[in-house]
Design an enzyme around this catalytic site. Sequence first.
Site, PDB file in Angstrom:
ATOM      1  N   GLU A 153     -12.007   0.712 -10.134  1.00  0.00           N
ATOM      2  CA  GLU A 153     -11.399  -0.526 -11.922  1.00  0.00           C
ATOM      3  C   GLU A 153     -12.113  -0.443 -12.617  1.00  0.00           C
ATOM      4  O   GLU A 153     -12.186  -0.540 -14.012  1.00  0.00           O
ATOM      5  CB  GLU A 153     -11.250  -2.041 -11.060  1.00  0.00           C
ATOM      6  N   ARG A 163       0.565   3.738  -3.338  1.00  0.00           N
ATOM      7  CA  ARG A 163      -0.077   4.856  -3.343  1.00  0.00           C
ATOM      8  C   ARG A 163       1.178   6.115  -2.853  1.00  0.00           C
ATOM      9  O   ARG A 163       0.940   7.292  -3.773  1.00  0.00           O
ATOM     10  CB  ARG A 163      -0.803   5.072  -1.367  1.00  0.00           C
ATOM     11  N   ASP A 196      -4.986 -10.266  -8.009  1.00  0.00           N
ATOM     12  CA  ASP A 196      -5.460  -9.107  -9.072  1.00  0.00           C
ATOM     13  C   ASP A 196      -4.169  -8.573  -9.643  1.00  0.00           C
ATOM     14  O   ASP A 196      -3.832  -8.467 -11.330  1.00  0.00           O
ATOM     15  CB  ASP A 196      -6.251  -7.895  -8.250  1.00  0.00           C
ATOM     16  N   GLU A 206       1.038  -1.231  -0.118  1.00  0.00           N
ATOM     17  CA  GLU A 206       0.155  -0.091  -0.019  1.00  0.00           C
ATOM     18  C   GLU A 206       0.882   1.582   0.021  1.00  0.00           C
ATOM     19  O   GLU A 206       0.689   2.564  -0.214  1.00  0.00           O
ATOM     20  CB  GLU A 206      -1.136  -0.247   1.806  1.00  0.00           C
TER      21      GLU A 206
HETATM   22  C1  DMJ Z   1      -6.189   0.797  -4.964  1.00  0.00           C
HETATM   23  O1  DMJ Z   1      -5.462   0.474  -4.051  1.00  0.00           O
HETATM   24  C2  DMJ Z   1      -5.211  -0.526  -5.999  1.00  0.00           C
HETATM   25  O2  DMJ Z   1      -5.712  -0.063  -6.909  1.00  0.00           O
HETATM   26  C3  DMJ Z   1      -5.259  -1.840  -5.227  1.00  0.00           C
HETATM   27  O3  DMJ Z   1      -4.319  -2.349  -6.897  1.00  0.00           O
HETATM   28  C4  DMJ Z   1      -6.232  -2.188  -5.581  1.00  0.00           C
HETATM   29  N1  DMJ Z   1      -7.213  -1.475  -4.332  1.00  0.00           N
HETATM   30  C5  DMJ Z   1      -7.328  -0.025  -4.118  1.00  0.00           C
HETATM   31  C6  DMJ Z   1      -8.513   0.421  -5.676  1.00  0.00           C
HETATM   32  O4  DMJ Z   1      -9.588  -0.679  -5.464  1.00  0.00           O
END
Ligand code: DMJ
Length: 623
Positions: A523, A259, A388, A255
Amino acid sequence: MYERDSILVSVPGTFTSKPNKPSCWRRWKQLSRLQRSLIMILLFIGATAFAAYFLQVDSRSVPNAWAPQEKPPSHLERSGQHADGDVGAEPQVRFRPIKRGPPAHRSKVALGDNQMKGEKPNLALPELREIDIRWRGSLIGISKAPNLQGEEVAVKGGDKPAVGTLKAKVKNQRQQAVVEAFRHAWLGYRRFAWGRDELRPVSQGYKEWFGLGLTLLDALDTMWIMGLQEEFEEARKWVASELNFNKNVDVNLFECTIRILGGLLSTFHLTGDKLFLDKATDLGVRLLPAFGTPSHIPYSDVNLGKGTAHGPKWTSDSTVAEVTSIQLEFRELSWLTGDERFREAAEAVTRHVRDLAGKTDGLVPMFISTQTGHFTHSNTLTLGARADSYYEYLLKQWLQGGKREQLLLDSYLEAISGVQKHLLGKSQPNQLTFVGELVNGELRPKMDHLVCFLPGTLALGTRHGLDPSHLQLAEKLANTCYQMYRQTETGLSAEISYFNTQSDAKQDISIKPADKHNLLRPETVESLFYLYWITGNHKYQDWGWDILQSINLHTKVPSGGYTSIANVCSRDNPQPRDKMESFFLSETLKYLYLLFSDNLTLISPDTHVFNTEAHPLPIHTEP
Ligand code: DMJ
């Protein structure tokens, strides 16, 4: 003198006592000048205090404003609250009328109780408008899709940081609506959560996760792209004077990388301002201890100040998506600094996972042991939570490196074949194509909203010469993702949808009570952006517009900010969860803004690769 004075203090008590007393006026006249002055002063002080008290109470009461019970802000909450793991229903919000401190006082409380002191933003509050007693979100003005008009100034991309000046960009009407939404989100963050990780918009407070100003850092490049100069400059000042990574705080490696590191790197790339690269480098060095495991598969958590790292308390496993979705950022940091430690650490993970046994036609399990380096819990294969962005980063690393790393492309193509072979299904009655999960060899028709990144990734690949059938699949899946919004009462997707496959099914999608929440995730609009960019079909812009309308209608908090909701199936009571995720600003609004762009040279995916938090990084065409 003292005696007389002490008698004087009792004077008020004489006003209503015995009869035949001298009149008040006469008694007053009998007092010395000093005594009278003292009484006047006391009366004045009393009156002032009385008036101040009532004025304050008055200003605390926001007419008809209701909010959930405020909880004391919890500092540096553990990173176990991974946004994607945040799937359990939060306790129901209880509503009560709120009384708040006066604005100035509240600002001090919000800014003054941790290490983050220093220059404060101008937190002058605009008038609070009257708010509905019931939670309704709030309507935006435009209900018809406006025409697309306007031009933008392109931002340079490519191999070198685009030393940018922030030019005012002419925006079309839909883009202006997105900018308004961003401003509204920022208003709440700035008023109630400045310098904090996340806004709690309903209770008008904040929540700490890492204690690093997460939302501010995640939103920097969105402000730049939208041309919000004032907001950007104010945030930059905070970064310059307040941001400090030398803190005894455990952060989640993934994270923090996608981010914060990603946000700083892309902001450096867009602005050419070395401040952001210096901060990114400092952070990168502090994240490196996470890789010090026997297998070199990194731990999930690292302490930025102490340089120690560890997994979650309950396991030595890490999440596959987490350890394989930090490479774009670490590689970019090496490109920029010449320090190869970042690339080596991240690419060792890629190589290890590439050669690892236990995949099914390129599909990976969700967990991997930091001790043995093997996959664990191999019975579930999904493109949703915990796997994912593994797939997304295979393609994007290949693009980032100028399409020279063939093994990355091979892994990507094998995995997409695996998806086609094992995970696709069709719903009834409308034949929506969905991506399910393979559990012990059986297809479950369960699709996380997170999987909706896939249409965009597939489309992106075809733009770079991959199998055109991927674009057809992408278009079908994008329609499915849009239907996940369309088919709920609020027009917002649930966190998880189940697809009905029985021939007599009346509706395509079912939602379980525990999955009814919506975190304002990006998404679907991310995929719409890629699909519009590649096909030029305006229906994708219209779908994005519908989604923005629903966001404004059901999640906009009048005093500032947007909130996650607990129930997408109830238009009348969507149940605010009182949290604005940082990815709403960094991703959802950015992708909407770019989706509505008429001039696709603005941060083009031909020259930039967006990390999984929507931070654009340059594509390196030169070796
Ligand atoms: C975000 O932090 C990123 O896109 C991550 O890959 C998946 N989760 C969240 C958004 O849904």
